[in-house]
Motif scaffolding. Structure first.
Motif, PDB file in Angstrom:
ATOM      1  N   GLN A   1      -8.340   0.111  -1.023  1.00 45.58           N
ATOM      2  CA  GLN A   1      -7.808   0.110  -2.636  1.00 45.58           C
ATOM      3  C   GLN A   1      -9.118   0.838  -3.172  1.00 45.58           C
ATOM      4  O   GLN A   1     -10.153   0.658  -2.888  1.00 45.58           O
ATOM      5  N   PHE A   2      -8.580   1.427  -4.384  1.00 45.40           N
ATOM      6  CA  PHE A   2      -9.618   2.155  -5.152  1.00 45.40           C
ATOM      7  C   PHE A   2     -10.651   3.234  -4.569  1.00 45.40           C
ATOM      8  O   PHE A   2     -11.858   3.072  -4.789  1.00 45.40           O
ATOM      9  N   GLY A   3     -10.072   3.672  -3.573  1.00 46.51           N
ATOM     10  CA  GLY A   3     -10.935   4.626  -2.684  1.00 46.51           C
ATOM     11  C   GLY A   3     -11.798   3.863  -1.516  1.00 46.51           C
ATOM     12  O   GLY A   3     -12.740   4.331  -0.978  1.00 46.51           O
TER      13      GLY A   3
ATOM     14  N   ALA B   1     -11.686   2.959 -12.331  1.00 40.03           N
ATOM     15  CA  ALA B   1     -10.589   3.543 -12.166  1.00 40.03           C
ATOM     16  C   ALA B   1      -9.300   3.321 -13.193  1.00 40.03           C
ATOM     17  O   ALA B   1      -8.373   4.070 -13.254  1.00 40.03           O
TER      18      ALA B   1
ATOM     19  N   ALA C   1       3.008   3.121  -3.129  1.00 40.30           N
ATOM     20  CA  ALA C   1       2.652   4.491  -3.480  1.00 40.30           C
ATOM     21  C   ALA C   1       3.584   5.499  -3.184  1.00 40.30           C
ATOM     22  O   ALA C   1       3.384   6.537  -3.772  1.00 40.30           O
TER      23      ALA C   1
ATOM     24  N   LYS D   1       0.770  -1.126  -0.097  1.00 42.65           N
ATOM     25  CA  LYS D   1      -0.127  -0.027   0.072  1.00 42.65           C
ATOM     26  C   LYS D   1       0.896   1.320   0.317  1.00 42.65           C
ATOM     27  O   LYS D   1       1.382   1.873  -0.932  1.00 42.65           O
TER      28      LYS D   1
ATOM     29  N   GLU E   1       4.458   6.714  -0.362  1.00 38.12           N
ATOM     30  CA  GLU E   1       4.086   7.392   0.951  1.00 38.12           C
ATOM     31  C   GLU E   1       4.864   6.917   1.952  1.00 38.12           C
ATOM     32  O   GLU E   1       4.885   7.626   3.034  1.00 38.12           O
TER      33      GLU E   1
ATOM     34  N   ARG F   1      -2.603   2.692 -10.445  1.00 35.34           N
ATOM     35  CA  ARG F   1      -3.173   3.602 -10.918  1.00 35.34           C
ATOM     36  C   ARG F   1      -3.086   4.842 -10.266  1.00 35.34           C
ATOM     37  O   ARG F   1      -3.350   5.912 -11.145  1.00 35.34           O
ATOM     38  N   ALA F   2      -3.244   4.849  -9.022  1.00 35.88           N
ATOM     39  CA  ALA F   2      -2.655   6.118  -8.133  1.00 35.88           C
ATOM     40  C   ALA F   2      -1.592   6.871  -8.691  1.00 35.88           C
ATOM     41  O   ALA F   2      -1.372   8.091  -8.618  1.00 35.88           O
ATOM     42  N   LEU F   3      -0.586   6.125  -9.175  1.00 34.14           N
ATOM     43  CA  LEU F   3       0.681   6.769  -9.637  1.00 34.14           C
ATOM     44  C   LEU F   3       0.608   7.238 -11.263  1.00 34.14           C
ATOM     45  O   LEU F   3       1.388   7.608 -11.858  1.00 34.14           O
TER      46      LEU F   3
ATOM     47  N   SER G   1      -4.373  -0.835  -7.326  1.00 35.30           N
ATOM     48  CA  SER G   1      -4.817   0.535  -6.903  1.00 35.30           C
ATOM     49  C   SER G   1      -3.659   1.347  -6.766  1.00 35.30           C
ATOM     50  O   SER G   1      -3.808   2.525  -7.412  1.00 35.30           O
ATOM     51  N   CYS G   2      -2.652   0.977  -6.166  1.00 40.19           N
ATOM     52  CA  CYS G   2      -1.304   1.934  -6.147  1.00 40.19           C
ATOM     53  C   CYS G   2      -0.876   2.355  -7.492  1.00 40.19           C
ATOM     54  O   CYS G   2      -0.558   3.704  -7.774  1.00 40.19           O
TER      55      CYS G   2
END
Length: 438
Positions: free
Chosen positions: A336-338, A199, A54, A50, A56, A164-166, A161-162
């Protein structure tokens, strides 16, 4: 206990650390040794797929806090390679041996590597350990092509999910009809599939990766079983985990890729069926008869189980004349995915699922799983307010669904959960007892 060799914990893991702490808190004052195959002190694994991916959190910022002074001898960076129960020694990869009076096995599990064509190519990753996560994060930071994720389990979904967030293009290939089908069933998994597609994930259900191909030693292409070809720049193999039991192969204990079989008191079982009074197991590696599920043998890869089972095993190690059975209601969470996904219990084997709060259409709901008229698990998608109440009823085997007429409860929708057929898992004896891989 002789008091000379003391207690050895094999596995510098969450379970290993919490087990060692529980021994000290339980009054054990003798020698204590912790053995780990990695050079790192115990660290937290959930953030790896996670926050670390990401960007973070740095991988080396995941160290677990030590709650009490352990006064322990740390043997890190050298894996256990064998166990001699007669001599009561653990052999290490560096050629040395560690003697024990009592032993706690907490070696956990390792990621299942990509087994097919192209396994040796650069750009093919797994996520399990700290160094793996750091290497993958660095690769993602410089990635420009499509990321292929092989496997739609929990790690695969979190990685997607990570990515796609990137802002990276992602294709996820899974042989099942929906993501998390083996943990949640396809009825609930369909909701997650819709969220993933919204997403921007290119979801390819019902097929498999047949081969990975490369140029100049780097992965560049994947061939699928349905005939499709995908250009890729990076591959994440999210194919589940294999319990770390190879080093026990000649020990006479009942151990295989599905785990080390234990009795209800967390004592390791020999191949002749008796518990070894001096060897205990906890965490991902342990496979034990859970009384909350009719004594079915389960191995649970959840954070909470590692902590609780380690403390329970330590308690029984120090009280051999009064062993207590270990009963645990599994629980896990995922972001994941909000979505904030939380689950209690084991849903595999369920014959019914009911939406008891919220709605799938809204993407916020609480589902309860039943088997033979009893409630066995509950799952929330951004709807966790009622989850503790359902957990209490699942723990006592309440009727399915256990709560009716609750505040804000809609008309209860009951469906078949849609679990895929069980996978045969090979072991040294051909088949493995059912295990939980949520």
């Amino acid at each position: 206990m002789s008091g000379q060799a003391g207690i050895v914990v094999v596995g510098a893991s969450l379970a290993g650390l919490r087990g060692a702490e529980a021994l000290r808190l339980g009054g054990y004052e003798g020698p204590l040794t912790l053995v780990g195959d990695e050079p790192h002190r115990p660290y937290d694994r959930p953030p790896l797929s996670k926050h670390v991916l990401a960007g973070e959190l740095a991988a080396d910022a995941t160290a677990l806090p030590q709650r009490v002074p352990l006064r322990a001898c740390w043997r890190l960076g050298s894996a256990a390679t064998g166990l001699d129960r007669r001599a009561k020694t653990v052999r290490l990869a560096d050629g040395s041996s560690v003697a024990y009076d009592k032993l706690l096995v907490a070696t956990g599990a390792r990621a299942r590597k990509w087994p097919g064509e192209g396994a040796g190519l650069g750009g093919v990753f797994t996520i399990r350990g700290r160094d793996e996560a750091a290497a993958l994060r660095a690769a993602l930071a410089r990635a420009s092509g499509r990321v292929l994720i092989v496997g739609g389990g929990l790690i695969g979904c979190e990685a997607a999910s990570c990515c796609r967030a990137l802002g990276l293009p992602v294709t996820l290939v899974d042989p099942n009809a929906t993501p998390l089908a083996r943990a949640l069933g396809t009825f609930v998994g369909g909701t997650l599939a819709a969220r993933m597609r919204a997403a921007g994930v290119d979801l390819r259900p019902g097929t498999q990766v047949r081969a990975l191909e490369g140029e100049d030693g780097q992965v560049c292409r994947a061939r699928l079983a349905d005939g499709a070809t995908i250009a890729v720049g990076l591959v994440i193999a999210a194919l589940g985990a294999v319990r770390d039991t190879d080093w026990l192969a000649m020990s006479g204990l009942k151990a295989d890729i599905g785990g080390l079989t234990c009795d209800g008191a967390c004592r390791a079982i020999t191949r002749t069926g008796e518990p070894d009074p001096d060897i205990f197991a906890a965490g991902d590696v342990a496979r034990w008869p859970n009384p909350l599920y009719g004594g079915r043998l389960v191995a649970v890869e959840h954070w909470g189980n590692a902590v609780e089972q380690a403390a329970h095993a330590a308690r029984n190690m120090l009280n051999p004349d009064d062993p207590l059975p270990y009963a645990h209601l599994p629980a896990f969470w995922s972001s994941q995915f909000g979505l904030n996904i939380k689950m209690v219990g084991l849903a595999d084997g369920a014959d019914s699922v009911a939406i008891v709060q919220g709605s799938r259409a809204a993407g916020r709901f609480l589902a309860v799983y039943g088997r033979d008229g009893r409630s066995i698990a509950a799952l929330s998608f951004d709807e966790a307010r009622w989850l503790p109440a359902y957990a209490e009823r699942i723990a006592v085997g309440a009727a399915f669904p256990p709560i009716r007429g609750a505040t804000d409860q809609p008309a209860v929708e009951t469906r078949a959960p849609g679990f895929p057929p069980p996978r045969p898992i090979p072991t040294d004896r051909g088949r493995m007892p059912e295990a939980a891989h949520a």
